[in-house]
Design a protein around this motif. Structure first.
Motif, PDB file in Angstrom:
ATOM      1  N   GLY A   6       2.766  -4.893  -7.078  1.00 45.73           N
ATOM      2  CA  GLY A   6       2.199  -4.507  -5.797  1.00 45.73           C
ATOM      3  C   GLY A   6       1.764  -3.059  -5.782  1.00 45.73           C
ATOM      4  N   PRO A   7       1.116  -2.609  -4.710  1.00 47.67           N
ATOM      5  CA  PRO A   7       0.658  -1.221  -4.583  1.00 47.67           C
ATOM      6  C   PRO A   7       1.815  -0.297  -4.213  1.00 47.67           C
ATOM      7  CG  PRO A   7       0.130  -2.446  -2.603  1.00 47.67           C
ATOM      8  CD  PRO A   7       0.721  -3.439  -3.554  1.00 47.67           C
ATOM      9  N   LEU A   8       1.621   0.987  -4.481  1.00 52.10           N
ATOM     10  CA  LEU A   8       2.625   1.992  -4.147  1.00 52.10           C
ATOM     11  C   LEU A   8       2.047   3.026  -3.194  1.00 52.10           C
ATOM     12  CD1 LEU A   8       4.357   2.785  -7.559  1.00 52.10           C
ATOM     13  CD2 LEU A   8       5.264   1.443  -5.670  1.00 52.10           C
ATOM     14  N   GLU A   9       2.897   3.495  -2.295  1.00 54.66           N
ATOM     15  CA  GLU A   9       2.509   4.598  -1.428  1.00 54.66           C
ATOM     16  C   GLU A   9       2.670   5.924  -2.153  1.00 54.66           C
ATOM     17  OE1 GLU A   9       1.105   4.399   1.500  1.00 54.66           O
ATOM     18  OE2 GLU A   9       1.203   2.202   1.468  1.00 54.66           O
ATOM     19  N   GLY A  10       3.667   5.995  -3.044  1.00 53.07           N
ATOM     20  CA  GLY A  10       3.897   7.200  -3.830  1.00 53.07           C
ATOM     21  C   GLY A  10       3.659   6.933  -5.300  1.00 53.07           C
TER      22      GLY A  10
END
Length: 222
Positions: free
Chosen positions: A150-154
């Motif tokens: 999945g995508p990461l915010e950091g």
């Protein structure tokens, strides 16, 4: 040297197959019975593609002493990691341009065999609005493996499950967002599920302090 050695045998095998099909095609052109031979060639190629997808022909005459050597043979891109169980191993790698593959290698007394669609089964899956998670296994085998992405915010992520499995995580920089003015990251994480008698499994994903809990129900080896 091992990666080059096994890659060489893979290339030789493909060359031999190409020569065989070329000779059949050449015979088809020279023959008076072109149509029947052409149909036969198409059938042979189709049958080979079908059975190779189910059972790689290499498994008929060779097994690999380690999962690493099997990875050397089949990986043409980046090897993200190998997780070994008791009777199999999970291999995660990429192929150009950026396709991710998860392959389960069955293991017998002679060593590891190449995986195919018949050796990879999804025993549970949980999709939420952000992450994709699967519990994978090989039919008839005990081992179960997590695959989560999945995508990461950091630029970092922490993953844990209810059975204390040891996750291997790969972070991938997917570019810069001019709108958000920051680098964008995507993660791929996988692990061998520790043996447990529970019927419900929980996975916790922590990204920049925000926690997401995923629940998997009634996971069975059947």
């Amino acid at each position: 040297m091992e990666r080059k050695y096994f890659g060489m045998w893979n290339d030789i095998f493909l060359v031999v197959l190409s020569i065989i099909f070329f000779l059949l095609f050449f015979l088809c052109i020279k023959s008076k019975h072109r149509k029947p031979l052409f149909i036969l060639i198409v059938l042979l190629i189709s049958c080979y593609g079908f059975f190779a997808n189910i059972y790689p022909v290499e498994n008929l005459f060779y097994s690999f002493p380690t999962a690493e050597r099997a990875a050397d043979y089949i990986c043409s891109g980046e090897l993200l990691g190998i997780v070994e169980g008791t009777d199999s191993a999970l291999l995660v790698y990429t192929d150009p341009p950026n396709t991710i593959h998860t392959v389960i290698l069955p293991r017998s007394e002679g060593g590891y065999h190449l995986g195919s669609n018949s050796t990879r089964k999804e025993f549970a899956e949980n999709r939420d609005t952000k992450y994709f998670a699967q519990l994978l296994g090989c039919p008839g085998r005990e081992d179960r493996y997590w695959y989560i992405s999945g995508p990461l915010e950091g630029s970092s992520v922490t993953i844990a499950d209810s059975s204390g499995s040891a996750f291997v995580t790969s972070l991938r920089d997917i570019g810069y967002s001019s709108i958000e003015e920051k680098e964008l990251f995507h993660f791929i994480s996988f692990a061998l599920l520790n043996p447990t008698n529970d019927d419900t499994f929980h996975v916790t994903i922590t990204d920049t302090g925000e926690t997401t809990d995923l629940t998997f129900e009634d996971v069975s080896p059947g």
